[in-house]
Design an enzyme around this catalytic site. Structure first.
Site, short mmCIF file in Angstrom:
data_model
loop_
_atom_site.label_atom_id
_atom_site.label_comp_id
_atom_site.label_asym_id
_atom_site.label_seq_id
_atom_site.Cartn_x
_atom_site.Cartn_y
_atom_site.Cartn_z
CG ASP A 74 -1.08 4.07 4.08
OD1 ASP A 74 -1.03 4.51 2.92
OD2 ASP A 74 -2.08 4.19 4.81
CD GLU A 113 -2.94 1.20 2.26
OE1 GLU A 113 -3.41 0.23 2.87
OE2 GLU A 113 -3.12 2.39 2.63
CG HIS A 159 -0.72 5.46 -1.36
ND1 HIS A 159 -1.54 4.58 -2.02
CD2 HIS A 159 -1.01 5.31 -0.04
CE1 HIS A 159 -2.30 3.93 -1.13
NE2 HIS A 159 -1.99 4.35 0.07
CG HIS A 201 -6.51 3.07 -0.20
ND1 HIS A 201 -6.86 4.39 0.02
CD2 HIS A 201 -5.32 2.87 0.40
CE1 HIS A 201 -5.89 4.95 0.74
NE2 HIS A 201 -4.95 4.06 0.98
ZN ZN Z 1 -3.04 4.22 1.90
#
Ligand code: ZN
Length: 333
Positions: free
Chosen positions: A296, A10, A12, A175
């Protein structure tokens, strides 16, 4: 400290248009935004150095949230589904280029224009079969037709899209995105509730239950949905959900318990939830075969995620599964 080699799912980025990356400004105080903006725009420089430092052998890149799903937001000045289709196409080409520059270190999930269900299915197929992306990442509901019309993924218009997902054999990462203020009076007066501190998990858990309750996994038992943040509260509460629905199903008509689907059709990642008691609860509820490491980045500190994970006192087999081998199997890396 011993570093476990890890795959993170995850992670980004922002690209192709300033409107996209600016969507993330709201998650940071003003002073911290320029540095995080730079992190979102970087792939091969500081991100890769941090991955080396953290023992992350591969990061699966995805567009930030809400990304394409918000392209009918008036603030984006976009009023045409064709723009969502065009931006997805260009973003996925961009992601594929980043992966092709370092296929040993990166993979990517496709951004998908759910405003146009047929185009979303076609774009997922193109992204997987032509670009080599490993699945799709969808940021919650999509705004369709106008800013105020929100559509969730259990809507019947997505029947062919989900059939395509199962046919391709790739996962969809569900998400979070924040709810729209005027449809969510429960958050009024408490703006801190909207983001990743609370609403992200509640909204995404609800969306996952909608998918499950719609019978999606009875129709398509081969589908895998990935949830971040240790399952967005679901592992903690799934027993109670089933316990109450057994007494009062309120029209629910699916073949198995919600707990069954959580263990069978979902994978859960550690993104943004580096808390050992919560991990242990999740592990007991769904098993080590359904857990995946993630950070993340750059919304979370990659070092914090990795150091926490490396220190976990799990048996080596489970630690390795969660670190990378589950991801290798699921994503066919
Ligand atoms: Zn995220």
């Amino acid at each position: 400290m011993h570093k476990t080699e890890k795959i993170a799912l995850e992670e980004h980025f922002g690209a192709i248009d300033p409107n996209i990356v600016e969507q993330s400004a709201t998650h940071f105080i003003a002073d911290a935004w320029p540095a995080h903006r730079a992190m979102l725009l970087d792939i091969h420089d500081s991100r890769l150095r941090l991955m080396d430092e953290c023992g992350i052998e591969k990061a699966v890149l995805s567009l930030l949230s809400p990304g394409i799903q918000a392209l009918h937001d008036q603030a984006q000045a976009v009023d045409d589904p064709a723009q969502a289709v065009d931006w997805s196409y260009r973003l996925n080409d961009h992601a594929a280029k980043q992966v092709s520059d370092r296929p040993d270190r990166f993979a990517a999930f496709a951004a998908l224009p759910l405003q146009d269900p047929d185009a979303a299915a076609a774009e997922l197929r193109r992204a997987v079969t032509e670009l080599g992306l490993v699945g799709g990442l969808i940021n919650g509901f999509s705004q369709v037709g106008d800013e105020d019309t929100v559509v969730y993924l259990d809507d019947s218009r997505y029947a062919a899209f989900w059939a395509t997902v199962e046919d391709l054999g790739v996962p969809v990462y569900l998400h979070p995105r924040g709810p729209l203020p005027h449809t969510s009076p429960k958050y009024d007066g408490h703006p801190w509730l909207y983001g990743s501190a609370w609403a992200f998990s509640v909204e995404t858990a609800t969306h996952a239950l909608r998918l499950t309750g719609s019978g999606l996994f009875d129709r398509h038992p081969g589908i895998n949905v990935i949830l971040g943040h240790l399952g967005e509260l679901l592992p903690f509460n799934i027993w109670r959900t089933d316990h109450r629905l057994a007494v009062a199903p309120r029209g629910l008509g699916v073949q198995h318990t919600f707990g069954h689907y959580l263990r069978t059709n979902f994978y859960l990642t550690t993104s943004g939830n580096f808390r050992t008691p919560a991990l242990l609860n999740t592990l007991v509820e769904v098993g080590a075969d359904r857990l995946l490491f993630s950070a993340d980045y750059p919304f979370e500190d990659m070092r914090e995620a990795a150091e926490w994970f490396d220190r976990l006192e799990l048996n080596e087999g489970d630690h390795t599964k969660i670190a990378r081998t589950n991801a290798q199997r699921l994503l066919r890396l």
